[in-house]
Design a protein around this motif. Structure first.
Motif, PDB file in Angstrom:
ATOM      1  N   GLN A  88     -18.430 -47.900   9.016  1.00 16.22           N
ATOM      2  CA  GLN A  88     -17.086 -48.137   8.476  1.00 16.22           C
ATOM      3  C   GLN A  88     -16.893 -47.429   7.141  1.00 16.22           C
ATOM      4  OE1 GLN A  88     -16.358 -52.357   8.298  1.00 16.22           O
ATOM      5  NE2 GLN A  88     -15.287 -52.305  10.252  1.00 16.22           N
ATOM      6  N   ILE A  89     -17.925 -47.389   6.320  1.00 14.44           N
ATOM      7  CA  ILE A  89     -17.828 -46.675   5.043  1.00 14.44           C
ATOM      8  C   ILE A  89     -17.605 -45.192   5.295  1.00 14.44           C
ATOM      9  CG2 ILE A  89     -19.097 -46.026   2.955  1.00 14.44           C
ATOM     10  CD1 ILE A  89     -20.513 -48.787   3.210  1.00 14.44           C
ATOM     11  N   ILE A  90     -18.377 -44.630   6.202  1.00 14.20           N
ATOM     12  CA  ILE A  90     -18.224 -43.210   6.535  1.00 14.20           C
ATOM     13  C   ILE A  90     -16.843 -42.950   7.131  1.00 14.20           C
ATOM     14  CG2 ILE A  90     -19.112 -41.365   8.013  1.00 14.20           C
ATOM     15  CD1 ILE A  90     -21.883 -42.774   7.738  1.00 14.20           C
ATOM     16  N   MET A  91     -16.394 -43.842   7.989  1.00 10.45           N
ATOM     17  CA  MET A  91     -15.084 -43.700   8.623  1.00 10.45           C
ATOM     18  C   MET A  91     -13.966 -43.738   7.585  1.00 10.45           C
ATOM     19  SD  MET A  91     -13.507 -43.472  11.491  1.00 10.45           S
ATOM     20  CE  MET A  91     -11.966 -43.854  12.266  1.00 10.45           C
ATOM     21  N   THR A  92     -14.115 -44.573   6.570  1.00 12.63           N
ATOM     22  CA  THR A  92     -13.111 -44.649   5.514  1.00 12.63           C
ATOM     23  C   THR A  92     -12.992 -43.316   4.787  1.00 12.63           C
ATOM     24  OG1 THR A  92     -13.543 -47.000   5.218  1.00 12.63           O
ATOM     25  CG2 THR A  92     -12.452 -45.859   3.409  1.00 12.63           C
ATOM     26  N   TRP A  93     -14.116 -42.717   4.449  1.00  9.42           N
ATOM     27  CA  TRP A  93     -14.090 -41.428   3.764  1.00  9.42           C
ATOM     28  C   TRP A  93     -13.504 -40.332   4.654  1.00  9.42           C
ATOM     29  CZ3 TRP A  93     -14.718 -40.245  -1.196  1.00  9.42           C
ATOM     30  CH2 TRP A  93     -15.275 -41.212  -2.012  1.00  9.42           C
ATOM     31  N   ILE A  94     -13.888 -40.312   5.906  1.00 10.77           N
ATOM     32  CA  ILE A  94     -13.377 -39.283   6.827  1.00 10.77           C
ATOM     33  C   ILE A  94     -11.872 -39.445   7.033  1.00 10.77           C
ATOM     34  CG2 ILE A  94     -13.425 -38.489   9.228  1.00 10.77           C
ATOM     35  CD1 ILE A  94     -16.450 -39.039   9.171  1.00 10.77           C
ATOM     36  N   LEU A  95     -11.434 -40.676   7.269  1.00 14.31           N
ATOM     37  CA  LEU A  95     -10.009 -40.901   7.487  1.00 14.31           C
ATOM     38  C   LEU A  95      -9.201 -40.582   6.221  1.00 14.31           C
ATOM     39  CD1 LEU A  95      -8.015 -41.809   9.636  1.00 14.31           C
ATOM     40  CD2 LEU A  95      -8.224 -44.124   8.745  1.00 14.31           C
ATOM     41  N   GLY A  96      -9.745 -40.910   5.066  1.00 14.69           N
ATOM     42  CA  GLY A  96      -9.076 -40.560   3.808  1.00 14.69           C
ATOM     43  C   GLY A  96      -8.973 -39.062   3.619  1.00 14.69           C
ATOM     44  N   TRP A  97     -10.034 -38.339   3.970  1.00 16.96           N
ATOM     45  CA  TRP A  97     -10.010 -36.886   3.837  1.00 16.96           C
ATOM     46  C   TRP A  97      -9.008 -36.265   4.803  1.00 16.96           C
ATOM     47  CZ3 TRP A  97     -11.542 -33.028   7.312  1.00 16.96           C
ATOM     48  CH2 TRP A  97     -11.555 -31.740   6.785  1.00 16.96           C
ATOM     49  N   VAL A  98      -8.991 -36.729   6.050  1.00 17.45           N
ATOM     50  CA  VAL A  98      -8.043 -36.202   7.040  1.00 17.45           C
ATOM     51  C   VAL A  98      -6.610 -36.482   6.594  1.00 17.45           C
ATOM     52  CG1 VAL A  98      -7.193 -36.497   9.406  1.00 17.45           C
ATOM     53  CG2 VAL A  98      -9.636 -36.266   8.981  1.00 17.45           C
ATOM     54  N   TYR A  99      -6.363 -37.694   6.103  1.00 16.38           N
ATOM     55  CA  TYR A  99      -5.017 -38.041   5.634  1.00 16.38           C
ATOM     56  C   TYR A  99      -4.618 -37.156   4.455  1.00 16.38           C
ATOM     57  CZ  TYR A  99      -1.002 -40.875   4.389  1.00 16.38           C
ATOM     58  OH  TYR A  99       0.267 -41.286   4.123  1.00 16.38           O
ATOM     59  N   TRP A 100      -5.559 -36.889   3.568  1.00 15.18           N
ATOM     60  CA  TRP A 100      -5.285 -36.035   2.414  1.00 15.18           C
ATOM     61  C   TRP A 100      -4.934 -34.615   2.849  1.00 15.18           C
ATOM     62  CZ3 TRP A 100      -9.020 -32.552  -0.172  1.00 15.18           C
ATOM     63  CH2 TRP A 100      -8.526 -32.047  -1.368  1.00 15.18           C
ATOM     64  N   GLU A 101      -5.692 -34.085   3.807  1.00 13.55           N
ATOM     65  CA  GLU A 101      -5.414 -32.737   4.312  1.00 13.55           C
ATOM     66  C   GLU A 101      -4.037 -32.668   4.993  1.00 13.55           C
ATOM     67  OE1 GLU A 101      -7.064 -29.815   4.052  1.00 13.55           O
ATOM     68  OE2 GLU A 101      -8.451 -30.819   2.692  1.00 13.55           O
ATOM     69  N   LYS A 102      -3.730 -33.648   5.811  1.00 11.82           N
ATOM     70  CA  LYS A 102      -2.426 -33.659   6.482  1.00 11.82           C
ATOM     71  C   LYS A 102      -1.296 -33.838   5.477  1.00 11.82           C
ATOM     72  CE  LYS A 102      -3.735 -33.246  10.750  1.00 11.82           C
ATOM     73  NZ  LYS A 102      -3.323 -32.132  11.591  1.00 11.82           N
ATOM     74  N   SER A 103      -1.542 -34.612   4.417  1.00  8.11           N
ATOM     75  CA  SER A 103      -0.518 -34.805   3.394  1.00  8.11           C
ATOM     76  C   SER A 103      -0.233 -33.503   2.660  1.00  8.11           C
ATOM     77  CB  SER A 103      -0.958 -35.867   2.387  1.00  8.11           C
ATOM     78  OG  SER A 103      -1.066 -37.109   3.003  1.00  8.11           O
ATOM     79  N   LYS A 104      -1.268 -32.686   2.452  1.00 11.51           N
ATOM     80  CA  LYS A 104      -1.049 -31.387   1.825  1.00 11.51           C
ATOM     81  C   LYS A 104      -0.149 -30.519   2.701  1.00 11.51           C
ATOM     82  CE  LYS A 104      -5.232 -29.965   0.957  1.00 11.51           C
ATOM     83  NZ  LYS A 104      -6.413 -29.273   0.438  1.00 11.51           N
ATOM     84  N   GLN A 105      -0.343 -30.581   4.017  1.00  9.48           N
ATOM     85  CA  GLN A 105       0.521 -29.823   4.916  1.00  9.48           C
ATOM     86  C   GLN A 105       1.964 -30.311   4.824  1.00  9.48           C
ATOM     87  OE1 GLN A 105      -1.174 -30.138   8.810  1.00  9.48           O
ATOM     88  NE2 GLN A 105      -2.967 -28.906   8.300  1.00  9.48           N
ATOM     89  N   LEU A 106       2.133 -31.615   4.722  1.00 11.04           N
ATOM     90  CA  LEU A 106       3.479 -32.166   4.582  1.00 11.04           C
ATOM     91  C   LEU A 106       4.094 -31.763   3.241  1.00 11.04           C
ATOM     92  CD1 LEU A 106       3.001 -35.730   6.093  1.00 11.04           C
ATOM     93  CD2 LEU A 106       4.183 -33.793   7.120  1.00 11.04           C
ATOM     94  N   ARG A 159       9.665 -37.205  10.886  1.00 13.56           N
ATOM     95  CA  ARG A 159       8.987 -37.471  12.148  1.00 13.56           C
ATOM     96  C   ARG A 159       7.479 -37.229  12.022  1.00 13.56           C
ATOM     97  NH1 ARG A 159      11.607 -33.861  15.431  1.00 13.56           N
ATOM     98  NH2 ARG A 159      13.528 -34.937  14.915  1.00 13.56           N
ATOM     99  N   LYS A 160       7.106 -36.109  11.384  1.00 14.21           N
ATOM    100  CA  LYS A 160       5.688 -35.800  11.205  1.00 14.21           C
ATOM    101  C   LYS A 160       5.011 -36.809  10.285  1.00 14.21           C
ATOM    102  CE  LYS A 160       5.906 -30.869  12.042  1.00 14.21           C
ATOM    103  NZ  LYS A 160       5.645 -29.524  11.515  1.00 14.21           N
ATOM    104  N   LYS A 161       5.717 -37.207   9.232  1.00 16.63           N
ATOM    105  CA  LYS A 161       5.155 -38.184   8.296  1.00 16.63           C
ATOM    106  C   LYS A 161       4.981 -39.544   8.979  1.00 16.63           C
ATOM    107  CE  LYS A 161       5.974 -40.234   3.789  1.00 16.63           C
ATOM    108  NZ  LYS A 161       6.891 -40.338   2.670  1.00 16.63           N
ATOM    109  N   ARG A 162       5.972 -39.960   9.749  1.00 18.29           N
ATOM    110  CA  ARG A 162       5.892 -41.235  10.454  1.00 18.29           C
ATOM    111  C   ARG A 162       4.739 -41.215  11.463  1.00 18.29           C
ATOM    112  NH1 ARG A 162      10.436 -41.467  13.591  1.00 18.29           N
ATOM    113  NH2 ARG A 162      11.663 -41.451  11.688  1.00 18.29           N
ATOM    114  N   ARG A 163       4.593 -40.107  12.187  1.00 16.12           N
ATOM    115  CA  ARG A 163       3.518 -39.987  13.168  1.00 16.12           C
ATOM    116  C   ARG A 163       2.149 -40.073  12.487  1.00 16.12           C
ATOM    117  NH1 ARG A 163       3.407 -34.543  15.885  1.00 16.12           N
ATOM    118  NH2 ARG A 163       5.615 -34.878  15.595  1.00 16.12           N
ATOM    119  N   LEU A 164       2.006 -39.398  11.340  1.00 16.67           N
ATOM    120  CA  LEU A 164       0.751 -39.438  10.603  1.00 16.67           C
ATOM    121  C   LEU A 164       0.442 -40.853  10.127  1.00 16.67           C
ATOM    122  CD1 LEU A 164      -1.650 -38.087   9.157  1.00 16.67           C
ATOM    123  CD2 LEU A 164      -0.092 -37.653   7.245  1.00 16.67           C
ATOM    124  N   ASN A 165       1.432 -41.529   9.564  1.00 17.15           N
ATOM    125  CA  ASN A 165       1.219 -42.885   9.062  1.00 17.15           C
ATOM    126  C   ASN A 165       0.905 -43.868  10.185  1.00 17.15           C
ATOM    127  OD1 ASN A 165       1.553 -42.175   6.395  1.00 17.15           O
ATOM    128  ND2 ASN A 165       3.725 -42.613   6.387  1.00 17.15           N
TER     129      ASN A 165
END
Length: 90
Positions: free
Chosen positions: A60-78, A10-16
């Protein structure tokens, strides 16, 4: 509370879904605004006196880096949740 594996899914689906929704909204709005409002997007912005379309493209370039970093951090929690599930099984 439920099965830990179901909670993980559920958490993984919500993140994706959240990541895909943000990407689609943010990146699809650029060509849409250029096609619907070309005059406004060609005007100089208040920042650096460049056009709004160039400013949006750089954001958009900055947003890509920020979104990638947030996704990486959340993936570590998962990953921690997966390790806890593995320890419970063993």
């Amino acid at each position: 509370m439920g099965n830990p594996i179901q909670q993980f899914r559920r958490k993984k689906r919500r993140l994706n879904l959240l990541a895909v929704a943000i990407l689609c909204l943010f990146y699809c709005s650029f060509p849409t605004t250029i096609s619907l409002f070309p005059e406004q997007m060609n005007r100089a912005s208040l920042i650096f006196s460049i056009s709004w379309s160039w400013l949006y493209a750089f954001i958009q370039i900055i947003m890509t880096w920020i979104l990638g970093w947030v996704y990486w951090e959340k993936s570590k929690q998962l990953d921690y949740i997966v390790e806890e599930i593995k320890q419970e099984v063993d």
